[in-house]
Write a protein that holds these residues in place. Structure first.
Motif, PDB file in Angstrom:
ATOM      1  N   PHE A  36      45.546  41.222  44.413  1.00  0.00           N
ATOM      2  CA  PHE A  36      44.823  40.621  43.300  1.00  0.00           C
ATOM      3  C   PHE A  36      43.904  41.651  42.626  1.00  0.00           C
ATOM      4  N   LEU A  61      44.281  43.138  38.867  1.00  0.00           N
ATOM      5  CA  LEU A  61      43.233  43.010  37.853  1.00  0.00           C
ATOM      6  C   LEU A  61      43.023  44.349  37.139  1.00  0.00           C
ATOM      7  N   LEU A  93      49.254  30.434  39.411  1.00  0.00           N
ATOM      8  CA  LEU A  93      48.682  31.462  40.286  1.00  0.00           C
ATOM      9  C   LEU A  93      48.425  30.909  41.686  1.00  0.00           C
ATOM     10  N   TYR A 146      51.320  39.632  40.594  1.00  0.00           N
ATOM     11  CA  TYR A 146      49.966  39.138  40.280  1.00  0.00           C
ATOM     12  C   TYR A 146      49.441  39.727  38.969  1.00  0.00           C
ATOM     13  N   THR A 147      49.870  40.940  38.626  1.00  0.00           N
ATOM     14  CA  THR A 147      49.500  41.500  37.318  1.00  0.00           C
ATOM     15  C   THR A 147      50.052  40.609  36.196  1.00  0.00           C
ATOM     16  N   ILE A 164      48.108  37.155  36.214  1.00  0.00           N
ATOM     17  CA  ILE A 164      46.737  37.261  35.680  1.00  0.00           C
ATOM     18  C   ILE A 164      46.773  37.562  34.177  1.00  0.00           C
TER      19      ILE A 164
END
Length: 512
Positions: A5, A9, A127, A357-358, A361
């Motif tokens: 995560f 970010l 998510l 996760y990129t 997000i």
């Protein structure tokens, strides 16, 4: 997960990737605003250009285009009564009446805000709960799809509450149009009249342009000939914030619509159009002023837009976890994942966790960017309606022809669009709403597939009734069908009681 995560970010805030994502959102809005150019088409064109990019950047750009295009469909729906994408069908019901009242900016701001909020809720659900929700999607079989389509068709009772008979006739016409082409089970040729182009059935976007846009062009010309006063757009200071404050006073409207959108999105094949129509129906059911829907209320615009943008993230749940696209644009994204060497499944969240996760997000930030682009851009975009009908009508006709032709590079689609436009104009004059016709066209094939496949399965198991009426999700959908079909009558009865009570109280007050 936490380590992935944090890295993700950082990837999202990479300057080049972030700027390209913003460009993707802007390009998506532009494509979505042009009738006939869909999110699927935009993603399919863009995928080859992202092949040489790093996987994180490529997915951020494609995600931005997907989010932007679904929102962009509302612009044409609100300003010229033509859904830019199929997901914006329900937006026309109240968006265009608001424009006719001179409140185009109200509608555009409501669409931008509710799309952003709906998209954010959908992204957070994706998510946090995607593996869990994927199991729900797997439990949907053919009987469940059949009942889901029937539930969608019961929305006709709400759309045509003024005349149920006309609504049912419109829905029947849509179902009949949905049978054109090769039978999905038996392979029989139906209503093609020798045109091989019709073997694949009618193109939904062609029907949308025909039924919604062409009649409005005729009306535009009529108003000009009759010298009817047309409400021009004039930016009013403070309108945008007043709309947002009004929507903030109705958090359940946005939350409920977003949840419906995300849930419908995880069901493969359902799509944003069904999500928006179901959400619009529920907004009417829960509203204290249902009579205002269809006449121009921002609640109707907000319900449709929050739902269809939340559906974007919902459609990615089965895609990322099971490799099953929840909607047509998600199918193109599946191709993009494969090109980048990524395989949907548990590995996406472990081995390729940083990339996945990129992407997830970035969808949150794409929806935030969407709000600002829509919020500040609406006051410029809405000036389109200030163009004289003498210039605007030919431009819209040109866009309709290009949009219809570009789907399959086929002139027959243009002729069909014109034919549907004439039918839509005549039926509208006779008091038929185009919504039930399009609803029947959308849901007809889903209902037919579900019905025939379920009957075959039931026959093979020797108990057809059990196949349709004993499965847990089917029972829930049957109950929803009954409530949805009966609700307009219950609501009408309740409204009459309230009016009688008001008259009685007024009479007692005068007597005293």
């Amino acid at each position: 997960m936490l380590e992935n995560f944090v890295v993700a970010l950082g990837n999202v805030f990479d300057p080049v990737s972030f700027i390209l994502m913003l460009v993707g959102v802007s390009a998506g809005i532009l494509v979505g605003a042009l009738p006939g150019l869909t999110a699927t088409m935009a993603l399919a064109i863009l995928v080859p250009f992202t092949f040489t990019m790093p996987a994180t950047t490529a997915l951020m750009v494609l995600g931005g285009v997907y989010v932007g295009a679904i929102y962009g469909g509302c612009i044409a729906a609100i300003l010229v009564n033509t859904p830019g994408t199929p997901s914006a069908i329900a937006t026309t019901f109240d968006g265009y009446p608001l424009t006719k009242k001179g409140k185009a900016e109200h509608a555009l701001v409501a669409a931008a805000y509710s799309s952003s909020v709906g998209g954010l809720i959908g992204a957070i659900i994706l998510l946090l709960f995607s593996p869990l929700l994927a199991n729900v999607a797997l439990k949907f079989g053919h009987p469940e799809y059949f009942w889901l389509a029937i539930f969608g068709l019961t929305i006709i009772a709400t759309l045509a509450s003024k005349s149920i008979i006309k609504g049912l006739m419109g829905g029947a016409l849509g179902l009949l149009l949905g049978t054109i082409g090769i039978s999905p089970i038996g392979g029989d040729m139906r209503f093609t009249f020798g045109f091989w182009q019709l073997q694949a059935g009618l193109q939904l976007i062609v029907a949308l342009i025909g039924f919604f846009c062409i009649p409005e062009i005729f009306n535009m010309v009529e108003r000009t000939m009759e010298k009817t006063k047309i409400n021009l757009f004039k930016h009013q200071k403070g309108v945008a914030w007043s709309v947002i404050k009004e929507l903030n006073r109705k958090p359940m409207l946005l939350f409920r619509s977003a949840i419906i959108g995300a849930f419908v999105g995880i069901v493969p094949g359902a799509g944003g159009n069904i999500a928006a129509l179901v959400s619009y129906n529920e907004a009417i059911r829960f509203s204290k002023t249902p009579e205002e829907f269809g006449k121009g209320t921002i609640d109707g615009v907000a319900a449709a837009e929050a739902s269809n943008n939340s559906e974007v993230c919902g459609s990615l749940v089965p895609l990322l976890t099971l490799g099953i696209p929840g909607a047509a644009p998600a199918a193109v994204l599946l191709g993009a994942l494969m090109l980048q060497g990524l395989r949907p499944g548990p590995e996406l969240y472990t081995v390729f966790g940083e990339i996945t996760y990129t992407f997830l997000i970035s969808l949150i930030f794409a929806n935030i960017a969407l709000f600002f682009l829509g919020f500040y851009g609406s006051r410029f975009v809405a000036r389109v309606i200030n163009i004289s009908p003498a210039y605007l009508a030919p431009i819209v006709v040109f866009m309709c022809v290009i949009g219809s032709y570009s789907i399959r590079n086929n002139m027959l689609d243009v002729y069909i669009m014109v034919l549907f436009g004439l039918i839509g104009y005549v039926t509208r004059k006779l008091g038929y709403h185009p919504g039930p016709i399009v609803l029947g066209l959308i849901l007809g094939s889903i209902a037919e597939n579900g019905l025939v496949q379920s009957m075959l399965m039931g026959k093979a198991q020797g108990n057809m009734i059990a196949m349709f009426f004993t499965r847990p999700i089917s029972i829930v959908l049957i109950i929803l069908c009954l409530i949805s079909a009966a609700w307009p009558f219950i609501s009408d009865k309740r409204q009459r009681k309230i009016e009688e009570m008001k008259k009685r109280l007024e009479g007692e007050t005068h007597a005293n």
